[in-house]
Design a protein around this motif. Structure first.
Motif, PDB file in Angstrom:
ATOM      1  N   ALA A  28      35.606  49.702  30.525  1.00  0.00           N
ATOM      2  CA  ALA A  28      37.310  50.959  30.538  1.00  0.00           C
ATOM      3  C   ALA A  28      37.154  50.630  31.804  1.00  0.00           C
ATOM      4  CB  ALA A  28      36.486  52.278  30.332  1.00  0.00           C
ATOM      5  N   LEU A  29      36.806  49.548  32.904  1.00  0.00           N
ATOM      6  CA  LEU A  29      37.243  49.415  34.281  1.00  0.00           C
ATOM      7  C   LEU A  29      38.370  48.574  33.813  1.00  0.00           C
ATOM      8  CD1 LEU A  29      33.784  49.394  36.410  1.00  0.00           C
ATOM      9  CD2 LEU A  29      35.663  51.469  36.433  1.00  0.00           C
ATOM     10  N   GLU A  30      39.682  49.005  34.773  1.00  0.00           N
ATOM     11  CA  GLU A  30      40.822  48.645  34.935  1.00  0.00           C
ATOM     12  C   GLU A  30      40.719  47.425  35.694  1.00  0.00           C
ATOM     13  OE1 GLU A  30      42.688  51.402  35.537  1.00  0.00           O
ATOM     14  OE2 GLU A  30      43.012  52.629  33.596  1.00  0.00           O
ATOM     15  N   GLY A  31      40.173  47.041  36.490  1.00  0.00           N
ATOM     16  CA  GLY A  31      40.692  46.509  38.046  1.00  0.00           C
ATOM     17  C   GLY A  31      39.336  44.942  37.532  1.00  0.00           C
ATOM     18  N   ASN A  32      40.207  44.015  38.108  1.00  0.00           N
ATOM     19  CA  ASN A  32      40.237  42.814  39.128  1.00  0.00           C
ATOM     20  C   ASN A  32      38.555  42.702  40.041  1.00  0.00           C
ATOM     21  OD1 ASN A  32      39.312  40.031  39.739  1.00  0.00           O
ATOM     22  ND2 ASN A  32      40.671  39.852  38.607  1.00  0.00           N
ATOM     23  N   SER A  34      38.027  41.137  42.395  1.00  0.00           N
ATOM     24  CA  SER A  34      38.184  40.286  43.428  1.00  0.00           C
ATOM     25  C   SER A  34      39.376  41.099  43.800  1.00  0.00           C
ATOM     26  CB  SER A  34      39.347  39.074  43.090  1.00  0.00           C
ATOM     27  OG  SER A  34      37.906  38.630  42.739  1.00  0.00           O
ATOM     28  N   SER A  35      40.160  42.740  43.695  1.00  0.00           N
ATOM     29  CA  SER A  35      41.216  43.178  44.126  1.00  0.00           C
ATOM     30  C   SER A  35      40.979  44.270  45.145  1.00  0.00           C
ATOM     31  CB  SER A  35      42.006  43.718  42.978  1.00  0.00           C
ATOM     32  OG  SER A  35      42.321  42.222  41.991  1.00  0.00           O
ATOM     33  N   VAL A  36      41.983  43.943  45.806  1.00  0.00           N
ATOM     34  CA  VAL A  36      41.642  45.313  47.019  1.00  0.00           C
ATOM     35  C   VAL A  36      41.504  46.372  46.316  1.00  0.00           C
ATOM     36  CG1 VAL A  36      41.899  43.397  48.803  1.00  0.00           C
ATOM     37  CG2 VAL A  36      43.475  44.867  48.289  1.00  0.00           C
ATOM     38  N   HIS A  37      42.414  46.901  46.164  1.00  0.00           N
ATOM     39  CA  HIS A  37      42.954  48.109  44.925  1.00  0.00           C
ATOM     40  C   HIS A  37      41.418  48.969  45.288  1.00  0.00           C
ATOM     41  CE1 HIS A  37      43.100  46.723  41.673  1.00  0.00           C
ATOM     42  NE2 HIS A  37      44.396  45.681  41.849  1.00  0.00           N
ATOM     43  N   ALA A  38      41.740  50.663  44.796  1.00  0.00           N
ATOM     44  CA  ALA A  38      40.920  51.006  44.304  1.00  0.00           C
ATOM     45  C   ALA A  38      40.515  50.964  42.825  1.00  0.00           C
ATOM     46  CB  ALA A  38      41.089  52.254  43.954  1.00  0.00           C
ATOM     47  N   GLU A  39      40.750  50.158  41.794  1.00  0.00           N
ATOM     48  CA  GLU A  39      40.559  49.325  40.342  1.00  0.00           C
ATOM     49  C   GLU A  39      39.381  48.521  40.727  1.00  0.00           C
ATOM     50  OE1 GLU A  39      43.747  51.041  41.229  1.00  0.00           O
ATOM     51  OE2 GLU A  39      44.339  51.807  39.832  1.00  0.00           O
ATOM     52  N   GLY A  40      40.387  47.626  41.876  1.00  0.00           N
ATOM     53  CA  GLY A  40      39.509  46.773  42.628  1.00  0.00           C
ATOM     54  C   GLY A  40      37.718  46.739  42.775  1.00  0.00           C
ATOM     55  N   ARG A  41      38.112  48.082  43.574  1.00  0.00           N
ATOM     56  CA  ARG A  41      37.171  47.872  44.053  1.00  0.00           C
ATOM     57  C   ARG A  41      35.799  48.828  43.441  1.00  0.00           C
ATOM     58  NH1 ARG A  41      40.260  50.111  47.683  1.00  0.00           N
ATOM     59  NH2 ARG A  41      39.921  52.261  47.437  1.00  0.00           N
ATOM     60  N   ALA A  42      36.433  49.449  42.527  1.00  0.00           N
ATOM     61  CA  ALA A  42      35.629  49.831  41.152  1.00  0.00           C
ATOM     62  C   ALA A  42      35.252  48.824  40.507  1.00  0.00           C
ATOM     63  CB  ALA A  42      36.199  50.841  40.387  1.00  0.00           C
ATOM     64  N   ALA A  43      35.574  48.468  40.012  1.00  0.00           N
ATOM     65  CA  ALA A  43      34.491  47.425  39.381  1.00  0.00           C
ATOM     66  C   ALA A  43      33.891  46.238  40.167  1.00  0.00           C
ATOM     67  CB  ALA A  43      35.731  45.727  38.585  1.00  0.00           C
ATOM     68  N   ARG A  44      34.589  45.413  41.157  1.00  0.00           N
ATOM     69  CA  ARG A  44      33.230  45.290  42.506  1.00  0.00           C
ATOM     70  C   ARG A  44      32.594  45.527  42.944  1.00  0.00           C
ATOM     71  NH1 ARG A  44      32.211  40.840  43.038  1.00  0.00           N
ATOM     72  NH2 ARG A  44      34.294  40.558  44.177  1.00  0.00           N
ATOM     73  N   GLN A  45      31.891  47.259  42.456  1.00  0.00           N
ATOM     74  CA  GLN A  45      31.102  48.497  43.097  1.00  0.00           C
ATOM     75  C   GLN A  45      30.021  47.830  41.722  1.00  0.00           C
ATOM     76  OE1 GLN A  45      31.929  52.165  43.482  1.00  0.00           O
ATOM     77  NE2 GLN A  45      29.283  52.653  43.234  1.00  0.00           N
ATOM     78  N   VAL A  46      30.544  48.076  40.900  1.00  0.00           N
ATOM     79  CA  VAL A  46      29.669  48.384  39.068  1.00  0.00           C
ATOM     80  C   VAL A  46      28.803  46.464  39.476  1.00  0.00           C
ATOM     81  CG1 VAL A  46      29.692  47.420  36.843  1.00  0.00           C
ATOM     82  CG2 VAL A  46      30.677  49.245  38.088  1.00  0.00           C
ATOM     83  N   VAL A  47      29.756  45.353  40.125  1.00  0.00           N
ATOM     84  CA  VAL A  47      29.043  43.963  39.989  1.00  0.00           C
ATOM     85  C   VAL A  47      27.654  43.964  40.626  1.00  0.00           C
ATOM     86  CG1 VAL A  47      28.863  41.803  40.678  1.00  0.00           C
ATOM     87  CG2 VAL A  47      31.333  42.580  39.002  1.00  0.00           C
ATOM     88  N   GLU A  48      28.496  44.808  42.074  1.00  0.00           N
ATOM     89  CA  GLU A  48      27.267  44.554  42.774  1.00  0.00           C
ATOM     90  C   GLU A  48      25.666  45.546  42.730  1.00  0.00           C
ATOM     91  OE1 GLU A  48      27.450  41.540  45.275  1.00  0.00           O
ATOM     92  OE2 GLU A  48      29.425  41.377  44.636  1.00  0.00           O
ATOM     93  N   GLU A  49      26.517  46.294  41.943  1.00  0.00           N
ATOM     94  CA  GLU A  49      25.216  47.400  41.815  1.00  0.00           C
ATOM     95  C   GLU A  49      24.017  46.610  40.649  1.00  0.00           C
ATOM     96  OE1 GLU A  49      26.462  50.988  40.745  1.00  0.00           O
ATOM     97  OE2 GLU A  49      26.802  51.949  42.533  1.00  0.00           O
ATOM     98  N   ALA A  50      24.608  45.700  39.835  1.00  0.00           N
ATOM     99  CA  ALA A  50      23.890  45.302  39.182  1.00  0.00           C
ATOM    100  C   ALA A  50      23.100  44.077  39.583  1.00  0.00           C
ATOM    101  CB  ALA A  50      25.095  44.490  37.749  1.00  0.00           C
TER     102      ALA A  50
END
Ligand code: PLP
Length: 383
Positions: A28-32, A34-50
């Motif tokens: 359901a996350l919209e961002g890439n 690698s993107s710096v915006h909030a949507e991107g950061r939310a996806a990045r956070q999921v990747v880094e927690e995993a």
């Protein structure tokens, strides 16, 4: 409807409900990432927690986890002469997964296959001798030795191989796809420079895995053209798969203590098989094995017939291992152990995992007992 008994966790272990939740939430996350915006950061956070959870599975640092499309790709990424000007020679055991046996990006004349014992364990003396011979040309050794075999469950002497590799200035890779989630793994006590893991063998999604490096180790990327995963594996990350892998890794670590119970279930299964067919062979029974795996042959019976008969009776098992192309091939693992071709052709693999209980063992033994009786009667009448 009768419940099916799924005894093929080494092929793939069914997706855990908690993993499914994590995957759906990540989709359901919209961002890439690698993107710096909030949507991107939310996806990045999921990747880094995993990444932190997957690192925990093997006792590594999160920044040393490289996500890949699975165990096959991680093995392919690992198996290459490391960056730099040295020449390298690769050594791997005869019972490795086909993705290691292919030898990666080493030239054919820079590959040596190391034999295993009749119990399916690599012989360290043979490894040492092979390295000594191969090093005479000045090539440094790159050793790939799996942590546990996918067919027999036999544990391999990875720490012993690490000692040999250190003394000879080499590098050690271990494919721990089948050991992860079944026995504790600690990269530094194994002495491995690189470890392969795959999500779908521990209740995670298919199509996601990782190559995990020891601190300071380096790899030669398979692809170029993107900065993801520290430039070691370019391409937009499989965010949902990675989230699922993280959730599965967390569960696997927590549930390691349940493995003793699984081993007892496996022992019960083997005792039941031997009560039905006294001449049944359990491969690698004399050596330390994974707690969940049993490779069994009943002389005179064909694995395909058993697999189909068991399937019709509601029990899922596999024949030998190699069935990626849909046809059953004679097992290279059992052949390397010196099993007679007709014994190897009779081998079925039973692999237990989360959710299996006494009822599954009873379902299997009931169906297996009936089949053995019927097939032996047919054979007697045809003789
Ligand atoms: N290595 C071993 C020992 C395996 O058993 C498997 C899967 O069967 C793999 C590697 C490949 O992993 P994946 O299916 O994620 O490509």
């Amino acid at each position: 409807m009768n419940q099916r008994a799924y005894l093929d966790h080494n092929a793939t272990s069914p997706l855990r409900p908690e993993v499914r939740e994590a995957v759906l939430a990540a989709m359901a996350l919209e961002g890439n990432p690698s993107s710096v915006h909030a949507e991107g950061r939310a996806a990045r956070q999921v990747v880094e927690e995993a990444r932190i959870k997957v690192a925990g599975l093997v006792g590594a640092r999160p920044e040393d986890v490289i996500f890949t499309s699975g165990g096959t790709e991680a093995n392919g990424l690992a198996l290459a002469p490391p960056p730099g000007g040295d020449t390298w020679h690769v050594y791997f055991s005869a019972i490795e997964h086909p993705s290691v046996l292919a030898g990666g990006r080493f030239a054919d004349d820079a590959k040596t296959v190391v034999p295993v014992s009749a119990d399916g364990v690599v012989e360290l003396d043979s490894l040492a001798r092979a390295i000594e011979k191969g090093s005479s040309s000045g090539a440094r050794p790159f050793v790939s030795l799996m942590a546990a075999n996918n067919e027999t469950g036999a544990l391999q002497p990875v720490a012993g191989a690490a000692d040999i590799v250190r003394e000879t200035g080499g590098i050690l890779h271990t494919d721990a796809v089948q050991m992860a989630g079944r026995l504790p793994i600690d990269m530094s006590s194994l002495g491995a420079d690189m470890v392969t893991v795959s999500a779908h063998k521990i209740g995670g999604p298919k199509g996601i895995g990782a190559l995990v490096l020891a601190e300071g180790a380096n790899v030669r990327p398979l692809m170029t053209g993107g900065g993801q995963e520290g430039r070691r594996r370019p391409g937009t990350e499989n965010v949902a798969g990675i989230a699922g892998f993280g959730a599965a890794a967390e569960l696997a670590i927590r549930e390691l203590r349940q493995m003793d119970a699984l081993a007892r279930l496996r022992d019960k299964l083997e005792a039941g098989v031997q009560a039905i067919a006294g001449d049944a062979v359990v491969f690698s029974k004399a050596v330390p094995r994974l707690p969940n795996t049993s490779s069994i042959a009943v002389p005179g019976l064909k694995a395909e017939t058993l697999v189909i008969g068991l399937d019709l009776a509601g029990v899922a098992v596999s024949a030998g291992s190699a069935c990626s192309s849909g046809k059953v091939e004679t097992s290279h693992v059992l052949a390397a152990m010196g099993a007679a071709p007709e014994t190897a052709r009779a081998a079925i693999r039973l692999s237990l995992g989360f959710g299996n209980g006494d009822h599954d063992i009873q379902s299997f033994l009931g169906a297996f007992g009936g089949l053995v009786k019927r097939l032996r009667k047919d054979a007697r009448e045809a003789a």
